[in-house]
Design a protein around this motif. Structure first.
Motif, PDB file in Angstrom:
ATOM      1  N   PRO A 360      34.733  26.538  40.801  1.00 18.66           N
ATOM      2  CA  PRO A 360      34.883  27.965  40.884  1.00 18.66           C
ATOM      3  C   PRO A 360      35.840  28.567  42.495  1.00 18.66           C
ATOM      4  O   PRO A 360      36.416  29.710  42.299  1.00 18.66           O
ATOM      5  N   ILE A 361      36.004  27.626  43.202  1.00 18.27           N
ATOM      6  CA  ILE A 361      36.683  27.906  44.254  1.00 18.27           C
ATOM      7  C   ILE A 361      38.273  27.310  44.308  1.00 18.27           C
ATOM      8  O   ILE A 361      39.150  27.941  44.356  1.00 18.27           O
ATOM      9  N   THR A 362      38.320  26.089  43.662  1.00 19.03           N
ATOM     10  CA  THR A 362      39.741  25.566  44.021  1.00 19.03           C
ATOM     11  C   THR A 362      40.172  25.292  42.417  1.00 19.03           C
ATOM     12  O   THR A 362      41.283  25.142  42.202  1.00 19.03           O
ATOM     13  N   GLY A 363      39.617  25.694  41.301  1.00 20.81           N
ATOM     14  CA  GLY A 363      40.059  25.365  40.042  1.00 20.81           C
ATOM     15  C   GLY A 363      39.961  23.595  39.457  1.00 20.81           C
ATOM     16  O   GLY A 363      40.204  23.411  38.510  1.00 20.81           O
ATOM     17  N   ALA A 486      42.561  33.725  39.806  1.00 23.58           N
ATOM     18  CA  ALA A 486      41.540  33.688  40.557  1.00 23.58           C
ATOM     19  C   ALA A 486      40.484  32.463  39.926  1.00 23.58           C
ATOM     20  O   ALA A 486      39.847  31.934  40.624  1.00 23.58           O
ATOM     21  N   LYS A 487      40.079  32.905  38.844  1.00 24.72           N
ATOM     22  CA  LYS A 487      39.137  31.892  37.964  1.00 24.72           C
ATOM     23  C   LYS A 487      39.729  30.570  38.034  1.00 24.72           C
ATOM     24  O   LYS A 487      38.796  29.586  38.216  1.00 24.72           O
ATOM     25  N   ASN A 488      40.905  30.317  38.038  1.00 25.72           N
ATOM     26  CA  ASN A 488      41.640  29.135  38.044  1.00 25.72           C
ATOM     27  C   ASN A 488      42.018  28.477  39.448  1.00 25.72           C
ATOM     28  O   ASN A 488      42.647  27.251  39.615  1.00 25.72           O
ATOM     29  N   MET A 743      44.148  27.113  46.113  1.00 25.84           N
ATOM     30  CA  MET A 743      42.843  26.954  46.912  1.00 25.84           C
ATOM     31  C   MET A 743      42.660  25.532  46.792  1.00 25.84           C
ATOM     32  O   MET A 743      42.116  24.835  47.912  1.00 25.84           O
ATOM     33  N   ALA A 744      43.078  24.636  45.670  1.00 31.46           N
ATOM     34  CA  ALA A 744      42.978  22.987  45.704  1.00 31.46           C
ATOM     35  C   ALA A 744      44.245  22.344  46.609  1.00 31.46           C
ATOM     36  O   ALA A 744      45.125  23.316  46.921  1.00 31.46           O
TER      37      ALA A 744
END
Length: 815
Positions: A360-363, A486-488, A743-744
């Motif tokens: 959910p945060i980093t995909g 954002a979802k990914n 994010m990742a």
């Protein structure tokens, strides 16, 4: 705009009012100060608080300096500065004191900006908007109210921000007058809201049935006036809401789609075309329903993010555990996360081990192993094993909260294409409206045809004047794409950055920490006169007390494979060369080639091995004594597993050039570039040289993106057309500085981002051309009389619906 937290509701003192009046009269006030004074004079509670972000602090001592500096001001009752979050809260007995804060902060060598909106700023969800002209109508209407100080309505997100001094119910009532529904964002949608929606749908169905009966009756010899009554009833039922909205739009000097459609329907009735008029409002109502239902799907991309973090958490106090709302939990509280539960707040694991799904945060699709001391994020899922987590961030400061805030801001920012189309529509609509009036009046006056025929053509022009499909073509596509990203695990900070990313032809990568792990590891061992185990044992002993990253990598490697150190003593660091220690009464050394050359150690065979390893981009550590060399250990920053595959996918996505920027020597750069599969590399660069490299690529005609960590590469990120930061989940700075954030902590999602951006550009162009072609076709068909009024409505609402559905494809887009 700052928050004014009205902690007390008492009226201000006369002296406070006099102070404000004097400030307003002062001619030397800047415009910003005058605006601030005006706002303050509207609402003066006895004590107020403001929240700021402070820039320029380097350490905790800076925070103390600011606190002391502002505390000297007479009206300031309290100052709290948090260095780690760069936030400052100021309480003042007199609202006028806030005007002086920025000046005082500058004197101390820092800068501040207000962090939030005022306490009387409310955010509403608006239901029923079909295009940006609806948003403009709401803004224009509410601006006529004396209690409203500021208003902003965003069609894309369906949100309205209102700064006002009346009640929430007053705002909701005024919005309902013009045909829309406002819901305070903190409130959940009630059952009554759903009932209202169902009632509206029922009325549309009823009007459709009435029209059907009227048409059926006209074919079966039923009196014409009965069919006319049925059509009139259908017009009233379906047309009541748009006519009501049109009334308020006209009153607020706005020319929206409700005005155009209402004028067309009423005009049709005036010339006896009751079936046409009823069909116009019915098609319009159906189109609005379908459009609203479709647009809600794009807005759900944010609502789904909001639902990621649970509203409550299990808190441990002593030996007891109980549930508590997350907004009541403070930093330092201990929360218990059971297997399978979502983690409610950001924190640090103090007990337990588990795998955590961070998708959910980093995909990232693969769960990440977490143990003592590791950071966990709100909204991620604890796969197995119970965890005790010490809370490190409040609910509003969690990573997921920042993501939601950034995505909402991004969706509210207009892309250049959207801004251009809005400007075009604001000119197009009134021009066509005037033409429609001219069509109704001038030709009959000049003797060309009859009044009825030209009046009907004018009504058709009114409908065609509505640019809904064109105006909606860009924002829905942008909102859908940003939601998908954002979802990914990718944050795109606005429509303009999404558009730019779609035009990128070259991407430059920082080497360390981006293409590579950023952590040196043992990559080669050459034992010469002892066994490999003995060599590592000696090296382990020598490097155990060193804090150098290379020494740490050797120690970590020895620990991993179970090597035991020897008994060492008299450890000593030799600056710029290496270390020494006494082991079993002999002095041993670990260091570079220069260390052993200075001691005149025989290096005939060793130099060849060292040269070979250095040519591969490796850092060499020689182990030996003053008499002989035992062996060589090579350490290097290894390339990430995902880098080569990600760069290959980037080339397939249409990025022509991939470039590596590094401060390493030519040999190291060449080796890493080969492994990473980049087209070009620039070696031996200082931070300012990276900027020159970006400019060089731009001068070659490339649209350049720069990928870095968001901190050390800030100048290059700012110079590039697009700045992309990696590892945003771990660094607040990355989320704040870059235009796009992965994010990742890897490049996996970069190809998806590039392809998504290009797809978004393609869909935006498709929508714009489709909308224009439909409008031009409708305009052309008016003159020979081939276009009927209901066909004009169908072309408008149908085109808008097709454009929305086309844009919705971006929500499901996958590489």
């Amino acid at each position: 705009m700052p928050i004014l937290n009205q902690e007390k509701t008492g009226c201000c003192s006369n002296s406070a009012k006099e102070t404000i009046n004097e400030l307003e009269k002062t001619s030397c006030c800047s415009n910003n100060e005058q605006k601030t004074i005006k706002t303050i004079s509207n609402s003066l509670p006895s004590e107020e608080k403001m929240l700021y972000r402070v820039r320029g602090m380097d350490c905790a001592a800076c925070a103390i300096t600011i606190e002391k500096g502002l505390s000297r001001l007479k009206e300031i009752s309290e100052v709290k500065v948090n260095f780690s979050t760069a936030k400052m809260q100021v309480a003042a007995s007199n609202a006028g004191a806030f005007i002086l804060i920025e000046t005082e902060i500058k004197k101390l060598g820092y800068s501040v900006e207000p962090l939030n909106q005022k306490g009387n700023m409310k955010i509403f969800d608006i239901e029923g908007m079909d295009c940006s002209s609806c948003a403009k109508s709401i803004e224009n209407h509410l601006n006529t109210l004396p209690s409203v100080q500021n208003i902003s309505v965003n069609f894309s997100t369906g949100k309205m921000k209102v700064e006002h001094f009346g009640s929430v119910e007053d705002i909701m009532s005024e919005v309902s007058k013009i045909g829309y529904k406002a819901l305070l964002q903190s409130n959940k949608k009630s059952i009554q809201t759903n009932k209202i929606k169902n009632n509206e749908n029922g009325l549309v169905i009823l009007s459709g049935i009435l029209i059907a009966f009227g048409i059926f009756g006209s074919f079966n010899g039923i009196s014409t006036w009965i069919s006319t009554i049925l059509y009139a009833l259908a017009m009233v039922i379906s047309g009541y809401k748009p006519v009501k909205s049109a009334f308020y739009a006209i009153r607020s000097r706005s020319l929206d789609m409700n005005v155009l459609m209402s004028a067309a329907a009423i005009g049709a009735a005036l010339i006896g075309e009751w079936l046409e008029g009823a069909t116009v409002v019915w098609f319009f109502a159906i189109g609005n329903y379908l459009q609203a239902h479709s647009i809600e799907r794009t807005r759900d991309s944010i609502r789904n993010l909001m639902d990621l973090a649970p509203p409550e958490a299990w808190v441990q106090v002593g030996s007891e555990i109980f549930k508590k709302p997350v907004e009541e939990i403070i930093i330092g509280d201990i929360i218990i996360v059971k297997p399978g539960d979502k983690i409610p707040l950001d924190g640090e694991i103090i007990q337990g081990e588990s795998s955590v799904n961070q998708a959910p945060i980093t995909g990232e699709s693969i769960p990440v192993d977490k143990t003592l001391g590791d950071t966990v994020y709100a909204g991620t899922i604890n796969e197995h094993g119970s965890l005790e987590v010490k809370v490190t961030k409040l609910m509003e400061d969690t990573t997921i909260s920042k993501i939601i805030h950034l995505v909402e801001e991004a969706q509210e920012q207009k892309a250049s294409t959207e801004a251009f189309i809005d400007k075009f529509a604001s000119i197009y609509t009134p021009v066509v409206f005037i033409l429609a009036i001219a069509f109704m009046v001038l030709p009959p006056l000049l003797g060309f045809g009859n009044w009825g025929g030209w009046f009907y053509k004018g009504l058709e022009l009114l409908v065609v004047a509505c640019p809904c499909a064109l105006v909606i073509s860009t924002p829905v596509a942008i909102v859908s794409a940003i939601g998908n990203a954002a979802k990914n695990g990718v944050l795109i900070k606005g429509g303009s950055f999404l558009e730019k990313a779609g035009t990128i032809t070259a991407i430059a990568f920082d080497k360390t920490g981006t293409l590579t792990e950023g952590k040196p590891k043992v990559s080669e061992i050459k034992a010469l006169t002892v066994s490999e185990e003995e060599l590592l044992s000696i090296a382990f002993t020598l490097e155990a007390y060193s804090t150098h990253p290379i020494a740490k990598s050797i120690v970590d490697y020895a620990n991993e494979i179970g090597i035991q150190p020897k008994n060492g003593k008299m450890f000593k660091s030799i600056i710029g060369k290496g270390v020494e220690a006494t082991i079993e009464e002999d002095v041993f050394y670990a260091g570079n080639l220069k260390l052993f050359e200075d001691m005149n150690v025989p290096l005939v065979d060793v130099k060849n091995h060292v040269q070979e390893m250095q040519n591969k981009g490796k850092t060499v550590v020689i182990i030996g004594t003053q008499d002989r060399i035992f062996g060589i250990i090579a350490v290097s920053d290894i390339i990430r597993e995902t880098s080569a595959s990600a760069l290959k996918a980037l080339k397939q996505s249409g990025v022509n050039q991939t470039i590596m920027l590094t401060g390493d020597n030519e040999g190291t750069a060449k080796m890493i570039a080969s492994e990473a599969n980049v087209n070009r590399y620039f070696a031996g660069l200082l931070p300012e040289d990276k900027v020159d490299s970006i400019k060089k690529l731009q001068n070659e005609g490339h649209k350049v993106a720069m990928v870095g960590d968001g901190i050390n590469d800030a100048p290059a990120l700012a110079t590039a057309d697009i700045g992309i930061a990696m590892g945003g989940a771990g660094t607040d700075t990355a989320m704040e500085t870059a235009d796009i954030v992965l994010m990742a902590d890897n490049l996996d999602k970069l190809p998806h981002t590039m392809k998504l951006s290009r797809k978004a550009l393609t869909i935006i162009k498709q929508n714009i051309w489709f909308s224009i072609i439909i409008k031009v076709t409708a305009l052309v068909l008016i003159f020979p009389g081939w276009l009927t009024l209901w066909m004009a409505v169908l072309s408008d609402t149908g085109a808008a619906l097709i454009v929305i559905l086309n844009a919705l494809r971006l929500l499901k887009f996958k590489v």
